[in-house]
Design a protein around this motif. Structure first.
Motif, mmCIF file in Angstrom:
data_model
loop_
_atom_site.group_PDB
_atom_site.id
_atom_site.type_symbol
_atom_site.label_atom_id
_atom_site.label_comp_id
_atom_site.label_asym_id
_atom_site.label_seq_id
_atom_site.Cartn_x
_atom_site.Cartn_y
_atom_site.Cartn_z
ATOM 1 N N ARG A 203 81.097 56.961 37.894
ATOM 2 C CA ARG A 203 81.011 56.955 36.437
ATOM 3 C C ARG A 203 80.385 58.235 35.868
ATOM 4 N NH1 ARG A 203 83.705 54.675 32.309
ATOM 5 N NH2 ARG A 203 82.415 54.531 30.459
ATOM 6 N N PRO A 204 79.331 58.810 36.501
ATOM 7 C CA PRO A 204 78.751 60.029 35.927
ATOM 8 C C PRO A 204 79.698 61.222 35.868
ATOM 9 C CG PRO A 204 77.192 58.988 37.431
ATOM 10 C CD PRO A 204 78.497 58.274 37.598
ATOM 11 N N ALA A 205 80.809 61.170 36.581
ATOM 12 C CA ALA A 205 81.793 62.245 36.446
ATOM 13 C C ALA A 205 82.395 62.269 35.051
ATOM 14 C CB ALA A 205 82.897 62.086 37.490
ATOM 15 N N LEU A 206 82.364 61.123 34.376
ATOM 16 C CA LEU A 206 82.910 61.010 33.023
ATOM 17 C C LEU A 206 81.812 60.971 31.976
ATOM 18 C CD1 LEU A 206 85.213 60.405 30.979
ATOM 19 C CD2 LEU A 206 84.903 57.977 31.546
ATOM 20 N N PHE A 207 80.781 60.168 32.231
ATOM 21 C CA PHE A 207 79.737 59.938 31.227
ATOM 22 C C PHE A 207 78.388 60.300 31.822
ATOM 23 C CE2 PHE A 207 76.601 56.875 29.405
ATOM 24 C CZ PHE A 207 76.512 57.454 28.153
ATOM 25 N N SER A 208 77.765 61.346 31.289
ATOM 26 C CA SER A 208 76.466 61.781 31.787
ATOM 27 C C SER A 208 75.790 62.634 30.724
ATOM 28 C CB SER A 208 76.617 62.566 33.097
ATOM 29 O OG SER A 208 77.558 63.624 32.950
ATOM 30 N N THR A 209 74.466 62.675 30.776
ATOM 31 C CA THR A 209 73.677 63.402 29.794
ATOM 32 C C THR A 209 72.676 64.262 30.559
ATOM 33 O OG1 THR A 209 73.859 61.392 28.436
ATOM 34 C CG2 THR A 209 72.418 63.138 27.627
ATOM 35 N N LEU A 562 81.448 55.911 22.990
ATOM 36 C CA LEU A 562 80.976 57.280 23.205
ATOM 37 C C LEU A 562 80.967 57.661 24.678
ATOM 38 C CD1 LEU A 562 78.008 57.464 20.655
ATOM 39 C CD2 LEU A 562 80.358 58.277 20.371
ATOM 40 N N GLN A 563 81.403 56.770 25.532
ATOM 41 C CA GLN A 563 81.362 57.007 26.967
ATOM 42 C C GLN A 563 82.742 57.343 27.535
ATOM 43 O OE1 GLN A 563 79.369 53.578 28.681
ATOM 44 N NE2 GLN A 563 77.793 53.646 27.091
ATOM 45 N N GLU A 564 83.685 57.593 26.668
ATOM 46 C CA GLU A 564 85.041 57.960 27.066
ATOM 47 C C GLU A 564 85.446 59.226 26.313
ATOM 48 O OE1 GLU A 564 87.008 56.215 29.167
ATOM 49 O OE2 GLU A 564 85.872 54.352 29.408
ATOM 50 N N ASN A 565 86.472 59.890 26.822
ATOM 51 C CA ASN A 565 87.028 61.056 26.140
ATOM 52 C C ASN A 565 88.409 60.746 25.585
ATOM 53 O OD1 ASN A 565 84.936 63.023 26.408
ATOM 54 N ND2 ASN A 565 85.445 63.201 28.572
ATOM 55 N N GLY A 566 88.556 59.516 25.097
ATOM 56 C CA GLY A 566 89.837 59.126 24.529
ATOM 57 C C GLY A 566 90.134 59.888 23.245
ATOM 58 N N PRO A 567 91.339 59.709 22.720
ATOM 59 C CA PRO A 567 91.708 60.439 21.505
ATOM 60 C C PRO A 567 90.720 60.175 20.373
ATOM 61 C CG PRO A 567 93.628 59.378 22.471
ATOM 62 C CD PRO A 567 92.435 58.869 23.225
#
Length: 671
Positions: A203-209, A562-567
């Protein structure tokens, strides 16, 4: 398949000419299957394809998918979308490589049912049709499970009786449709010629701070910091909601050509040098700077961070100080000039006199590549699975593809962030060949049109299948002009944008918290940069951005949108100094509206247009709006609503929209 040749190259013909279905335009497929698309555990993969055949027969299609460790395919029916486009969706639940392909056949039973309906409506004689249908059902009996065979035999017998009323009821029944779909004959299926790959990561490959910290400045009193000093900072970093602490290189630093303050080529005795000038007599890329502590101290820090829910990321910079042990042990790994010296690294007009690059074209390239692979393996053994890679675009693509594939096979949990501020096609190639995340041009996108155009490119094109952005408002190398002149509000604006436009974001932490904006005149670089000296950060300062950053990060962790890079849906705004955008989950259970001022000096007001039709809301129907940063609540009724933003307080808003729904008991409630 049989290979044939034409002017453009080769193509494949089916082994059996009776395979009539064509499958093309399959997605997601990157560069014709050359590279994998990317997902993280728990995400779905929606596969779509154009599937058609000659004539007017009905078709059936299935999606086949499997994990790399599985021998047999799992199968799902695909559904037609219209205009010969089909799709199906599967979920990836394991790390590593997944593969998929598509099969399509002419569905003779479905074609018979379709034609039967037309013949009946036209008043035609159906006696022959019942015999055809009975034959099709009988042919399915040998393919059926034992428990279903008697029922198929019975239905075939009833069709043979030729009773129109009974036959029509059977032909149109859900039971027969289900049985015939279960036991279709796939012997003449066409299969897509490739098996595209999906690379599945944590998951941190997509959502991380991310929070970047120079450990040598962790004390704040001017003395050299240690890993133990960094441990004392972890609780505050955790309270701000960061889940990654990133260290620049922690290795010994060379003495030859050591840099002084502000990149001076003359270093004073007390100057610590640049951490990126890696290597000294005591060790290189697998050694720890002695003033930071020992390797045991580092492992203790990693364990303590893990207890607080934080991962530690290390910088991997494949370059050397002239004092690095490699220079003596393996001189063949470097390019020597006729006078016996090694050319130091350059990126005109920048010069790195304290660094010499590897020669990746050396005749001894294989031992060199193997050694650098071993550097990754060493740090993985110390508990590190997140790596920020320095300047990967200055090393061969083949090196990275080979290295990352090796590491992903051995350690599928490993994640790689590419620090490549370079030409777009180079950045995208690095992402294709294995980098999990990438730095971006966000630092230089400031106006509303610039942001909207860039985010549209990242989230609404094929890039979203393999290029995962990580937005950084600043780095040790970059102090953008907007931050230089905008003061505290500028720092608040840029973090709010970074944290809500991208699923992954990061800051070069201490100067960002303290909104440090002293720059080298005429350049986007920090004056008195921490790259060349210890800093006395005031870790106890009262006037900081910590509280706001913490609120924003809590919103990020609490809201899946906010945890996705969708459109991203950008909203109409009647003020170019204010940008508005929507992010939502696929099921619309989490809908967020961000409205951010782009002016750090003056209060701004804008009328923001919300695409209510996308939210399932009718104009004039009330819906609840919650301010997640400020706590206010509103009831909005219209598509266009006024929002006022003041840079002196909070220059942006994150609203959660709760559309009103109607249930079967005819009362309304808010989601």
């Amino acid at each position: 398949m049989t290979a044939e040749h034409e002017a453009g190259g080769t193509f494949s013909l089916p082994d059996d000419g009776r395979c009539r279905v064509v499958i093309e335009q399959v997605t997601p497929e990157i560069d014709g299957g050359r590279f994998p698309a990317k997902r993280v555990i728990g995400q779905t993969v929606t596969v779509a394809a154009d599937i058609f055949a000659d004539g007017h027969d009905e078709l059936a299609a299935e999606l086949l998918f499997r994990h790399d460790t599985e021998e047999s395919w799992r199968r799902l029916p695909m559904r037609p979308l219209g205009n010969d486009r089909w799709e199906a969706t599967f979920t990836v639940e394991r790390l590593g490589s997944w593969f998929f392909t598509v099969e399509g056949i002419v569905d003779h039973f479905a074609t018979w049912v379709h034609d039967l309906e037309k013949s009946y409506l036209a008043g035609e004689e159906l006696a022959v049709e019942w015999q055809i249908g009975a034959t099709l059902v009988s042919e399915a009996i040998p393919r059926a499970l034992a428990g279903d065979r008697p029922r198929l035999e019975s239905l075939a017998g009833q069709l043979r009786q030729g009773d129109d009323e009974q036959g029509l009821a059977i032909a149109g029944s859900a039971e027969l449709a289900r049985l015939m779909a279960c036991y279709r004959d796939w012997g003449l299926a066409s299969r897509y010629e490739r098996e595209p790959e999906i690379l599945v990561e944590r998951r941190p490959a997509l959502f991380s701070t991310w929070y970047e910290l120079f450990p040598r400045s962790a004390r704040g009193d001017g003395d050299h910091g240690t890993f133990a000093d960094c441990e004392r900072l972890l609780p505050a970093i955790a309270r701000m909601g960061f889940d990654v602490v990133y260290f620049p290189p922690i290795h010994p630093i060379g003495l030859t050509n050591r840099k002084g303050k502000n990149n001076s080529t003359i270093a004073e005795a007390e100057d610590p040098g640049s951490p990126w000038a890696i290597g000294a007599a005591v060790g290189g890329h697998t050694a720890v700077h002695r003033q930071l502590g020992t390797l045991d101290d580092f492992r203790h820090f990693v364990a303590r961070a893990r207890e607080l829910g934080i991962e530690v990321a290390l910088d991997i910079a494949f370059q050397c100080s002239p004092d690095h042990p490699y220079v003596r042990s393996n001189p063949e790994w470097f390019r020597w000039r006729p006078d016996g010296t090694v050319q130091y690294a350059e990126n005109p007009p920048k010069k790195y006199q304290d660094v010499i690059p590897f020669d990746f074209e050396t005749a001894a390239w294989q031992p060199l590549w193997d050694e650098l692979l071993a550097v990754f393996r060493f740090w993985i053994a110390q508990g590190i699975s997140l790596f920020r890679v320095d300047n990967p675009h200055t090393k061969p693509f083949a090196f990275w593809e080979r290295t990352i594939r090796h590491l992903k096979r051995e350690h599928p949990e490993a994640i790689f962030l590419s620090e490549a501020f370079t030409r777009p096609k180079v950045m995208y190639r690095l992402a294709k060949l294995g980098f999990s995340q990438s730095y971006t041009y966000f630092s230089w996108r400031n106006t509303r049109p610039e942001l909207e155009e860039y985010l549209t490119e990242l989230t609404r094109t094929d890039l979203r299948e393999y290029f995962r952005p990580n937005f950084w408002p600043n780095t040790p190398d970059i102090l953008p002009e907007f931050l230089q002149y905008g003061g505290r509000p500028a720092f608040a604006i840029r973090y709010l944008l970074a944290a809500t436009l991208s699923a992954s974001c990061g800051i070069y932490g201490p100067p960002y918290e303290l909104f440090v904006n002293d720059a080298i005149p005429g350049r986007e670089e920090y004056l008195d940069s921490e790259k060349y000296e210890l800093k006395r950060w005031n870790w106890e300062a009262a006037d900081t951005l910590r509280e706001l950053i913490g609120r924003i990060n809590r919103v990020r962790h609490d809201n899946p949108a906010l945890q996705e890079n969708g459109p991203i849906a950008f909203c109409r705004s009647d003020n170019d100094n204010v940008i508005g955008y929507l992010k939502m989950t696929d099921d619309r259970s989490n809908i967020l509206l961000m409205v951010v001022s782009l002016d750090p000096f003056t209060p701004q007001q804008a009328e923001i247009g919300i695409p209510l039709d996308r939210l399932g809301v009718e104009e004039g129907h009330p819906f609840l709006v919650e301010g997640l940063l400020t706590g206010e609540r509103h009831i909005w009724h219209r598509q266009r609503n006024q929002v006022r933003l003041d840079p002196a307080t909070v220059p942006g808003r994150i609203f959660r929209l709760r559309p009103r729904l109607r249930r079967e008991h005819d009362f309304d409630y808010f989601m």
